[in-house]
Design an enzyme around this catalytic site. Structure first.
Site, PDB file in Angstrom:
ATOM      1  N   GLY A  12       0.873  -1.436   0.619  1.00  0.00           N
ATOM      2  CA  GLY A  12       0.003   0.332   0.032  1.00  0.00           C
ATOM      3  C   GLY A  12       0.837   1.070  -0.331  1.00  0.00           C
ATOM      4  O   GLY A  12       1.967   1.056   0.605  1.00  0.00           O
ATOM      5  N   ASP A 119       5.789  -5.057   5.925  1.00  0.00           N
ATOM      6  CA  ASP A 119       5.933  -6.250   6.504  1.00  0.00           C
ATOM      7  C   ASP A 119       6.248  -6.609   5.119  1.00  0.00           C
ATOM      8  O   ASP A 119       7.155  -7.867   4.715  1.00  0.00           O
ATOM      9  CB  ASP A 119       5.081  -7.308   7.667  1.00  0.00           C
ATOM     10  CG  ASP A 119       4.959  -7.909   7.587  1.00  0.00           C
ATOM     11  OD1 ASP A 119       6.145  -7.899   8.538  1.00  0.00           O
ATOM     12  OD2 ASP A 119       4.031  -8.858   7.503  1.00  0.00           O
ATOM     13  N   THR A 141       4.867   2.334   6.262  1.00  0.00           N
ATOM     14  CA  THR A 141       3.520   1.764   6.440  1.00  0.00           C
ATOM     15  C   THR A 141       3.088   3.242   7.242  1.00  0.00           C
ATOM     16  O   THR A 141       3.709   4.124   7.994  1.00  0.00           O
ATOM     17  CB  THR A 141       3.611   0.835   7.162  1.00  0.00           C
ATOM     18  OG1 THR A 141       2.140   0.746   7.197  1.00  0.00           O
ATOM     19  CG2 THR A 141       4.035  -0.066   8.366  1.00  0.00           C
ATOM     20  N   ASP A 143       0.904   2.033   8.686  1.00  0.00           N
ATOM     21  CA  ASP A 143       0.200   0.883  10.104  1.00  0.00           C
ATOM     22  C   ASP A 143       1.547   1.223  11.511  1.00  0.00           C
ATOM     23  O   ASP A 143       1.236   1.108  12.713  1.00  0.00           O
ATOM     24  CB  ASP A 143       0.787  -0.554   9.791  1.00  0.00           C
ATOM     25  CG  ASP A 143      -0.531  -0.475   8.825  1.00  0.00           C
ATOM     26  OD1 ASP A 143      -1.739   0.661   8.224  1.00  0.00           O
ATOM     27  OD2 ASP A 143      -0.769  -1.281   8.022  1.00  0.00           O
ATOM     28  N   ARG A 178     -24.340  13.128  20.668  1.00  0.00           N
ATOM     29  CA  ARG A 178     -24.663  11.990  19.400  1.00  0.00           C
ATOM     30  C   ARG A 178     -23.102  11.129  20.150  1.00  0.00           C
ATOM     31  O   ARG A 178     -22.079  11.667  20.488  1.00  0.00           O
ATOM     32  CB  ARG A 178     -24.164  12.020  18.152  1.00  0.00           C
ATOM     33  CG  ARG A 178     -25.540  12.194  17.358  1.00  0.00           C
ATOM     34  CD  ARG A 178     -25.453  12.338  15.922  1.00  0.00           C
ATOM     35  NE  ARG A 178     -27.077  11.874  15.363  1.00  0.00           N
ATOM     36  CZ  ARG A 178     -26.864  12.774  13.848  1.00  0.00           C
ATOM     37  NH1 ARG A 178     -25.768  12.730  13.263  1.00  0.00           N
ATOM     38  NH2 ARG A 178     -27.736  12.019  13.421  1.00  0.00           N
ATOM     39  N   ILE A 290      -8.144   7.811   2.903  1.00  0.00           N
ATOM     40  CA  ILE A 290      -8.214   9.268   3.042  1.00  0.00           C
ATOM     41  C   ILE A 290      -6.033   9.614   3.917  1.00  0.00           C
ATOM     42  O   ILE A 290      -5.163  10.398   4.495  1.00  0.00           O
ATOM     43  CB  ILE A 290      -8.698   9.909   3.623  1.00  0.00           C
ATOM     44  CG1 ILE A 290     -10.018  10.702   2.652  1.00  0.00           C
ATOM     45  CG2 ILE A 290      -8.236  11.389   4.283  1.00  0.00           C
ATOM     46  CD1 ILE A 290     -11.137  10.834   3.639  1.00  0.00           C
ATOM     47  N   ARG A 292      -4.225   7.321   3.553  1.00  0.00           N
ATOM     48  CA  ARG A 292      -3.021   7.094   2.845  1.00  0.00           C
ATOM     49  C   ARG A 292      -2.140   8.262   1.977  1.00  0.00           C
ATOM     50  O   ARG A 292      -1.371   8.453   1.123  1.00  0.00           O
ATOM     51  CB  ARG A 292      -3.083   6.070   2.270  1.00  0.00           C
ATOM     52  CG  ARG A 292      -2.990   4.714   3.008  1.00  0.00           C
ATOM     53  CD  ARG A 292      -2.153   3.627   2.839  1.00  0.00           C
ATOM     54  NE  ARG A 292      -3.026   3.664   1.272  1.00  0.00           N
ATOM     55  CZ  ARG A 292      -3.053   2.290   0.946  1.00  0.00           C
ATOM     56  NH1 ARG A 292      -3.981   1.522   1.722  1.00  0.00           N
ATOM     57  NH2 ARG A 292      -3.618   2.083  -0.366  1.00  0.00           N
TER      58      ARG A 292
HETATM   59  O1  F6P Z   1      -1.137  -1.308   5.357  1.00  0.00           O
HETATM   60  C1  F6P Z   1      -1.771   0.138   4.037  1.00  0.00           C
HETATM   61  C2  F6P Z   1      -3.269   0.010   4.928  1.00  0.00           C
HETATM   62  O2  F6P Z   1      -3.522   0.997   4.789  1.00  0.00           O
HETATM   63  C3  F6P Z   1      -3.634  -1.008   5.637  1.00  0.00           C
HETATM   64  O3  F6P Z   1      -3.335   0.202   7.356  1.00  0.00           O
HETATM   65  C4  F6P Z   1      -5.090  -1.736   5.641  1.00  0.00           C
HETATM   66  O4  F6P Z   1      -5.919  -2.270   6.196  1.00  0.00           O
HETATM   67  C5  F6P Z   1      -4.204  -1.627   3.881  1.00  0.00           C
HETATM   68  O5  F6P Z   1      -3.691  -1.141   3.539  1.00  0.00           O
HETATM   69  C6  F6P Z   1      -5.750  -1.293   3.266  1.00  0.00           C
HETATM   70  O6  F6P Z   1      -5.793  -1.854   1.787  1.00  0.00           O
HETATM   71  P1  F6P Z   1      -6.046  -1.721   0.708  1.00  0.00           P
HETATM   72  O7  F6P Z   1      -5.649  -0.309   0.282  1.00  0.00           O
HETATM   73  O8  F6P Z   1      -5.527  -2.833  -0.224  1.00  0.00           O
HETATM   74  O9  F6P Z   1      -7.188  -1.360   0.654  1.00  0.00           O
END
Ligand code: F6P
Length: 365
Positions: A12, A119, A141, A143, A178, A290, A292
Site C-alpha cells: 500500500g 512487512d 507503512t 500502520d 451523539r 484518506i 494514506r
Molecule cells: O497497510 C496499509 C493499509 O492502509 C492498512 O492500514 C489497510 O488495512 C490496508 O493497507 C488497506 O489496503 P488496500 O489499499 O488494499 O485496501
C-alpha cells in the site's frame, strides 16, 4: 563503468515514498558512476513483458518530496514469489518467478535493489537476498507495525489526518448529542488509533492489542452521558475486536491480493452498542484511504529523506540484506530477517498506554 541501483515501491502507498526516491537519487548523484532506475508498480515493472523501467534523474525527482503517493506506482497484489496466473479453464494459481526476476535484473545490469515497502515487501526482500540478490530494505507503512524501527514514515501523517477527523467529529457530536465512532486503519496494531485518540481527546479507544469488553465501554459512556455531556467520541482500530469476537474482515475479490482485507469494526461496534440503549444516536465514520493520501507532514518528509540517503549509503557499504531503521536519534541498519521476525504491537506497559489511562480514556477493559 556506470553502476545501477534499481528502486521500487511495494504494498500500500503511504506519504513519504516520493521523498525517499528523491533522496536516493540525490545521494547517488553525488557519486560519479551511479545511475538510479525505477521499476513501475513494484516488481511488476521487471517481470512484465515488455518491462517498465524508468531512469530516475535529478529532473524527474525535483520537488517530489512534498507529493503523496509514489511516482513509480505500487501494488499489493502478486509479487515475484506468488505471481498469479490463469489456466485455460479460468482458474487462478500462483508461480514463483524469483529466479527469473534475478536473471532479468542481471540482464538489465542492476547492481543493487532498494525495496521500499512494509512487512510483506520486506519478506520478499529477505527471500530474494537469500537467493543472492544485493538488496536493501526501506520500511514504509502508515500502520507503524514493522518492528526494529521506532517509526515508519507515513505514520505521523496518517495520525495527523485521523486527529483532524476526531477534531471535526467533536464539534458535530457535541451539537447533536451523539456518540460518534471513527474507524481508522492500522491492520493488527493500534498505533494510529491510540495516537489520534490521545491527540484528539477521544473518550474511548479500541485497539487490537486489548480485546474489548462491551460492558466496560457502556459504563464509561453512560457515566459521561449522565453527567449532562451527551456526546462521546470513540476511535476504533480496524483490527479491534470484542473479547469473545473475531476481527472484522471484508471479502477481497481481487486476484493475487497479498493480505486479508480488514474493515467493518466501527459498524459492528455501533450495532453492539445499540443493544445498551444509551439514549443517544450513534454514527460511524470510516476514514479509509484518506489516511494514506496527500502530502507527507514534515516529520515524515525528514524521516523518509534520511532513509533514502542512508539506503543508498548501505549500497556503497555493500550492507545487503539490511533495512534502514530509525533508532532515535540515529538512522541505523538492521538485518531484514530481524525486522520481519516480530510484529510491532503496542506494548501494554508502555508510556503511551499509561498516558491514555491517566486521562481516564477507556481502552475497552
Ligand atoms: O497497510 C496499509 C493499509 O492502509 C492498512 O492500514 C489497510 O488495512 C490496508 O493497507 C488497506 O489496503 P488496500 O489499499 O488494499 O485496501
Amino acid at each position: 563503468m556506470t553502476k545501477r541501483a534499481l528502486v521500487l515501491t511495494g504494498g500500500g502507498d503511504c506519504p513519504g515514498l516520493n521523498a525517499v526516491i528523491r533522496a536516493i537519487v540525490k545521494r547517488a548523484n553525488l557519486e560519479k558512476n551511479w545511475e538510479v532506475l525505477g521499476s513501475i508498480n513494484a516488481f511488476d515493472g521487471i517481470l512484465n513483458e515488455p518491462n517498465e523501467i524508468v531512469v530516475l534523474d535529478a529532473q524527474k525527482v525535483a520537488g517530489i518530496h512534498v507529493r503523496g503517493g509514489t511516482i513509480i506506482g505500487t501494488t499489493n497484489k502478486g509479487g515475484p514469489l506468488a505471481w498469479p496466473i490463469k489456466d485455460n479453464q479460468g482458474n487462478w494459481s500462483t508461480v514463483d518467478r524469483s529466479d527469473e526476476l534475478i536473471r532479468r535484473l542481471q540482464y538489465l545490469g542492476v547492481d543493487a535493489v532498494i525495496n521500499i515497502g512494509g512487512d510483506g515487501s520486506q519478506r520478499i526482500s529477505q527471500a530474494l537476498y537469500e537467493k543472492g540478490l544485493n538488496i536493501i530494505g526501506v520500511p514504509k507503512t502508515i500502520d507503524n507495525d514493522l518492528s526494529s524501527t521506532d517509526y515508519t514514515f507515513g505514520f505521523q501523517t496518517a495520525v495527523d489526518v485521523a486527529t483532524d477527523a476526531v477534531d471535526k467529529l467533536v464539534t458535530t457530536a457535541a451539537s447533536h448529542n451523539r456518540i460518534l465512532i471513527l474507524e481508522v486503519m492500522g491492520r493488527y496494531a493500534g498505533w494510529i488509533a491510540l495516537h489520534s485518540a490521545i491527540a484528539g481527546g477521544a473518550e474511548v479507544c479500541l485497539i487490537p492489542e486489548i480485546p474489548y469488553d462491551l460492558n466496560k465501554i457502556y459504563e464509561k459512556l453512560s457515566r459521561r452521558i449522565n453527567r449532562g455531556r451527551g456526546f462521546a467520541i470513540i476511535v476504533i482500530a480496524e483490527g479491534a475486536r470484542a473479547k469473545d469476537g473475531s476481527i472484522s474482515y471484508k471479502n477481497a475479490d481481487e486476484i493475487g491480493y497479498q493480505n486479508k482485507k480488514l474493515g467493518g469494526a466501527g459498524d459492528r461496534l455501533m450495532e453492539e452498542l445499540k443493544q445498551f440503549d444509551l439514549g443517544v444516536d450513534i454514527r460511524v465514520t470510516n476514514l479509509g484511504h484518506i489516511q494514506r493520501g496527500g502530502s507527507p507532514c514534515a516529520f515524515d518528509r525528514i524521516l523518509a529523506t534520511q532513509f533514502g540517503v542512508a539506503a543508498f549509503e548501505l549500497i556503497l557499504e555493500k550492507k545487503f540484506g539490511h533495512m534502514v531503521a530509525y533508532n532515535y536519534p540515529n538512522i541505523v541498519a538492521v538485518p531484514i530477517q530481524e525486522a520481519i521476525e516480530k510484529y510491532n504491537y503496542i506494548d501494554l506497559s508502555s508510556e503511551l498506554i499509561k498516558t491514555a489511562r491517566g486521562l481516564d480514556m477507556n481502552l475497552g477493559d
